[in-house]
Design a protein around this motif. Structure first.
Motif, PDB file in Angstrom:
ATOM      1  N   UNK A   1      40.761  56.391  42.156  1.00  0.00           N
ATOM      2  CA  UNK A   1      41.969  56.577  41.356  1.00  0.00           C
ATOM      3  C   UNK A   1      42.026  58.028  40.892  1.00  0.00           C
ATOM      4  N   UNK A   2      43.224  58.579  40.652  1.00  0.00           N
ATOM      5  CA  UNK A   2      43.326  59.970  40.191  1.00  0.00           C
ATOM      6  C   UNK A   2      42.503  60.189  38.924  1.00  0.00           C
ATOM      7  N   UNK A   3      41.792  61.316  38.851  1.00  0.00           N
ATOM      8  CA  UNK A   3      40.910  61.539  37.709  1.00  0.00           C
ATOM      9  C   UNK A   3      41.051  62.930  37.107  1.00  0.00           C
ATOM     10  N   UNK A   4      42.115  63.636  37.457  1.00  0.00           N
ATOM     11  CA  UNK A   4      42.384  64.929  36.828  1.00  0.00           C
ATOM     12  C   UNK A   4      43.175  64.693  35.547  1.00  0.00           C
ATOM     13  N   UNK A   5      42.713  65.207  34.390  1.00  0.00           N
ATOM     14  CA  UNK A   5      43.427  64.968  33.136  1.00  0.00           C
ATOM     15  C   UNK A   5      44.890  65.380  33.227  1.00  0.00           C
ATOM     16  N   UNK A   6      45.770  64.567  32.684  1.00  0.00           N
ATOM     17  CA  UNK A   6      47.193  64.886  32.693  1.00  0.00           C
ATOM     18  C   UNK A   6      48.041  63.629  32.674  1.00  0.00           C
ATOM     19  N   UNK A   7      49.365  63.798  32.671  1.00  0.00           N
ATOM     20  CA  UNK A   7      50.283  62.653  32.560  1.00  0.00           C
ATOM     21  C   UNK A   7      50.152  61.643  33.689  1.00  0.00           C
ATOM     22  N   UNK A   8      49.891  62.113  34.920  1.00  0.00           N
ATOM     23  CA  UNK A   8      49.798  61.169  36.039  1.00  0.00           C
ATOM     24  C   UNK A   8      48.600  60.233  35.865  1.00  0.00           C
ATOM     25  N   UNK A   9      47.466  60.801  35.483  1.00  0.00           N
ATOM     26  CA  UNK A   9      46.298  59.947  35.268  1.00  0.00           C
ATOM     27  C   UNK A   9      46.541  58.975  34.127  1.00  0.00           C
ATOM     28  N   UNK A  10      47.132  59.450  33.042  1.00  0.00           N
ATOM     29  CA  UNK A  10      47.412  58.561  31.908  1.00  0.00           C
ATOM     30  C   UNK A  10      48.349  57.438  32.315  1.00  0.00           C
ATOM     31  N   UNK A  11      49.368  57.771  33.119  1.00  0.00           N
ATOM     32  CA  UNK A  11      50.316  56.748  33.551  1.00  0.00           C
ATOM     33  C   UNK A  11      49.624  55.693  34.399  1.00  0.00           C
ATOM     34  N   UNK A  12      48.747  56.138  35.293  1.00  0.00           N
ATOM     35  CA  UNK A  12      48.050  55.177  36.140  1.00  0.00           C
ATOM     36  C   UNK A  12      47.085  54.334  35.325  1.00  0.00           C
ATOM     37  N   UNK A  13      46.371  54.965  34.407  1.00  0.00           N
ATOM     38  CA  UNK A  13      45.463  54.193  33.559  1.00  0.00           C
ATOM     39  C   UNK A  13      46.231  53.163  32.729  1.00  0.00           C
ATOM     40  N   UNK A  14      47.432  53.531  32.253  1.00  0.00           N
ATOM     41  CA  UNK A  14      48.238  52.569  31.487  1.00  0.00           C
ATOM     42  C   UNK A  14      48.566  51.344  32.340  1.00  0.00           C
ATOM     43  N   UNK A  15      48.898  51.573  33.604  1.00  0.00           N
ATOM     44  CA  UNK A  15      49.207  50.449  34.484  1.00  0.00           C
ATOM     45  C   UNK A  15      47.972  49.580  34.720  1.00  0.00           C
ATOM     46  N   UNK A  16      46.800  50.190  34.845  1.00  0.00           N
ATOM     47  CA  UNK A  16      45.576  49.419  35.023  1.00  0.00           C
ATOM     48  C   UNK A  16      45.287  48.556  33.796  1.00  0.00           C
ATOM     49  N   UNK A  17      45.471  49.120  32.616  1.00  0.00           N
ATOM     50  CA  UNK A  17      45.266  48.352  31.384  1.00  0.00           C
ATOM     51  C   UNK A  17      46.293  47.232  31.287  1.00  0.00           C
ATOM     52  N   UNK A  18      47.553  47.552  31.583  1.00  0.00           N
ATOM     53  CA  UNK A  18      48.610  46.552  31.489  1.00  0.00           C
ATOM     54  C   UNK A  18      48.382  45.384  32.446  1.00  0.00           C
ATOM     55  N   UNK A  19      47.804  45.680  33.626  1.00  0.00           N
ATOM     56  CA  UNK A  19      47.529  44.629  34.607  1.00  0.00           C
ATOM     57  C   UNK A  19      46.225  43.897  34.309  1.00  0.00           C
ATOM     58  N   UNK A  20      45.472  44.353  33.311  1.00  0.00           N
ATOM     59  CA  UNK A  20      44.186  43.776  32.919  1.00  0.00           C
ATOM     60  C   UNK A  20      43.102  43.984  33.975  1.00  0.00           C
ATOM     61  N   UNK A  21      43.130  45.157  34.633  1.00  0.00           N
ATOM     62  CA  UNK A  21      42.032  45.533  35.527  1.00  0.00           C
ATOM     63  C   UNK A  21      40.766  45.682  34.682  1.00  0.00           C
ATOM     64  N   UNK A  22      39.671  45.159  35.165  1.00  0.00           N
ATOM     65  CA  UNK A  22      38.474  45.033  34.335  1.00  0.00           C
ATOM     66  C   UNK A  22      37.683  46.317  34.172  1.00  0.00           C
ATOM     67  N   UNK A  23      37.635  47.153  35.225  1.00  0.00           N
ATOM     68  CA  UNK A  23      36.842  48.382  35.179  1.00  0.00           C
ATOM     69  C   UNK A  23      37.705  49.556  35.624  1.00  0.00           C
ATOM     70  N   UNK A  24      37.799  50.575  34.777  1.00  0.00           N
ATOM     71  CA  UNK A  24      38.522  51.805  35.117  1.00  0.00           C
ATOM     72  C   UNK A  24      37.494  52.875  35.457  1.00  0.00           C
ATOM     73  N   UNK A  25      37.642  53.405  36.645  1.00  0.00           N
ATOM     74  CA  UNK A  25      36.693  54.350  37.252  1.00  0.00           C
ATOM     75  C   UNK A  25      36.955  55.766  36.746  1.00  0.00           C
ATOM     76  N   UNK A  26      35.926  56.483  36.308  1.00  0.00           N
ATOM     77  CA  UNK A  26      36.144  57.889  35.931  1.00  0.00           C
ATOM     78  C   UNK A  26      34.853  58.688  35.990  1.00  0.00           C
ATOM     79  N   UNK A  27      35.014  60.017  36.159  1.00  0.00           N
ATOM     80  CA  UNK A  27      33.933  60.969  35.946  1.00  0.00           C
ATOM     81  C   UNK A  27      34.053  61.611  34.564  1.00  0.00           C
ATOM     82  N   UNK A  28      35.201  61.429  33.907  1.00  0.00           N
ATOM     83  CA  UNK A  28      35.522  62.071  32.626  1.00  0.00           C
ATOM     84  C   UNK A  28      35.225  61.094  31.488  1.00  0.00           C
TER      85      UNK A  28
END
Length: 322
Positions: free
Chosen positions: A279-306
């Motif tokens: 999944x995109x992992x560069x800080x910014x609006x696109x990453x935040x938007x994608x993370x919001x969708x993962x949370x909204x869908x109740x994805x269990x683990x969000x992948x990051x290096x940050x």
């Protein structure tokens, strides 16, 4: 000088270990070159963009390490955790509940690293993860995060010789069984740490043949409708870029949002968890938007290096499911 093949490096290191040269690092010209930047690391501009949230999260993590009051983050997964300055410790300081370690079987040892030229004899799975986890569990009243009965997932990605590596891993994990989740006769019993085996698919056959296991299997999307029970395959992982086209810019296409939620819904109906890598992992609006969708869908683990970036995001937004 051309870089040797993976097989050449692994074989050479194994020979050195077997010959009692375990303390010596590789001496070829390529081995002494500067190490590449950590995979997924942000560019200087991106790092600057996310500096504020990371600073705040770091301060919060420091306070929590002292007070123990911050709740663990059940969605937070540290991708390639061993590339952080303090493997495991940095992720736990940010209250992560899942960490990832790539392993190679070399000279009878389970060495941690992404590529063969990253391997060092002292960086074993036991030294970087199993021993520190066991020490924390013993100090923390039976759990990794003191005061919180929340298991921590140790995702172990096998990089070479799947069947042989798993058999050595199985022997290794038995020594730490007091803290591990275990599957016996098709029933899973939760411990402080749940080891899940990913990577080389050849590990599956010996795992399926076991009556008692101290590790579980990381499935793929095709396992959603399969016969393997959640007591064997409790996790479903997939490459985001091969599953969805949306990368966070603009609204998520309705069809892709529906597919994401269908995947999660089917997995949860069979008591499985879901993780996407790449999944995109560069800080910014696109990453935040994608993370919001993962949370909204109740994805269990969000992948990051940050680590601090995801901690700050989840503290702010993990109550926003819709």
């Amino acid at each position: 000088m051309p870089r040797p093949s993976r097989r050449t490096v692994v074989t050479a290191l194994g020979t050195a270990i077997a010959g009692g040269l375990a303390a010596a690092a590789p001496t070829s010209a390529w081995a002494t070159a500067p190490a590449p930047a950590a995979r997924g690391a942000a560019t200087p501009r991106a790092a600057a963009a996310g500096a504020g949230t990371r600073t705040a999260a770091t301060a919060a993590g420091t306070r929590a390490a002292v007070t123990g009051t911050e709740a663990p983050l059940r969605r937070a997964h540290a991708h390639n955790d061993y590339e952080h300055p303090r493997p495991l410790a940095d992720a736990l300081a940010h209250h992560f509940t899942s960490v990832e370690a790539d392993i190679w079987l070399v000279g009878g040892r389970l060495l941690v690293g992404h590529d063969p030229w990253d391997l060092r004899p002292e960086r074993t799975l036991e030294a970087l993860y199993l021993d520190p986890l066991l020490a924390r569990v013993r100090r923390g009243g039976g759990w990794v995060h003191p005061g919180h009965r929340v298991p921590v997932q140790l995702l172990i990605d096998i990089k070479n010789r799947g069947e042989a590596t798993y058999r050595e891993l199985d022997r290794c994990l038995r020594r730490y069984r007091e803290m591990l989740s275990v599957a016996t006769s098709g029933a899973a019993h939760l411990g402080a740490v749940t080891a899940v085996v990913s990577g080389d698919r050849a590990a599956r056959a010996p795992m399926e043949a076991q009556r008692t296991r101290h590790a579980f299997y990381d499935g793929r999307l095709e396992d959603l409708g399969g016969a393997a029970p959640a007591s064997f395959c409790p996790l479903i992982s997939a490459d985001w870029t091969k599953t969805f086209s949306w990368q966070g810019a603009g609204p998520m296409p309705a069809a892709e949002r529906a597919r994401l939620r269908a995947i999660v819904g089917e997995a949860h109906a069979h008591r499985r968890r879901v993780r996407f890598w790449a999944t995109p992992d560069t800080p910014g609006p696109a990453r935040d938007a994608l993370w919001r969708e993962l949370v909204a869908a109740d994805v269990d683990h969000i992948n990051t290096d940050d680590l601090p970036g995801l901690e700050a995001f989840l503290r702010a937004h993990d109550g926003e499911r819709r």
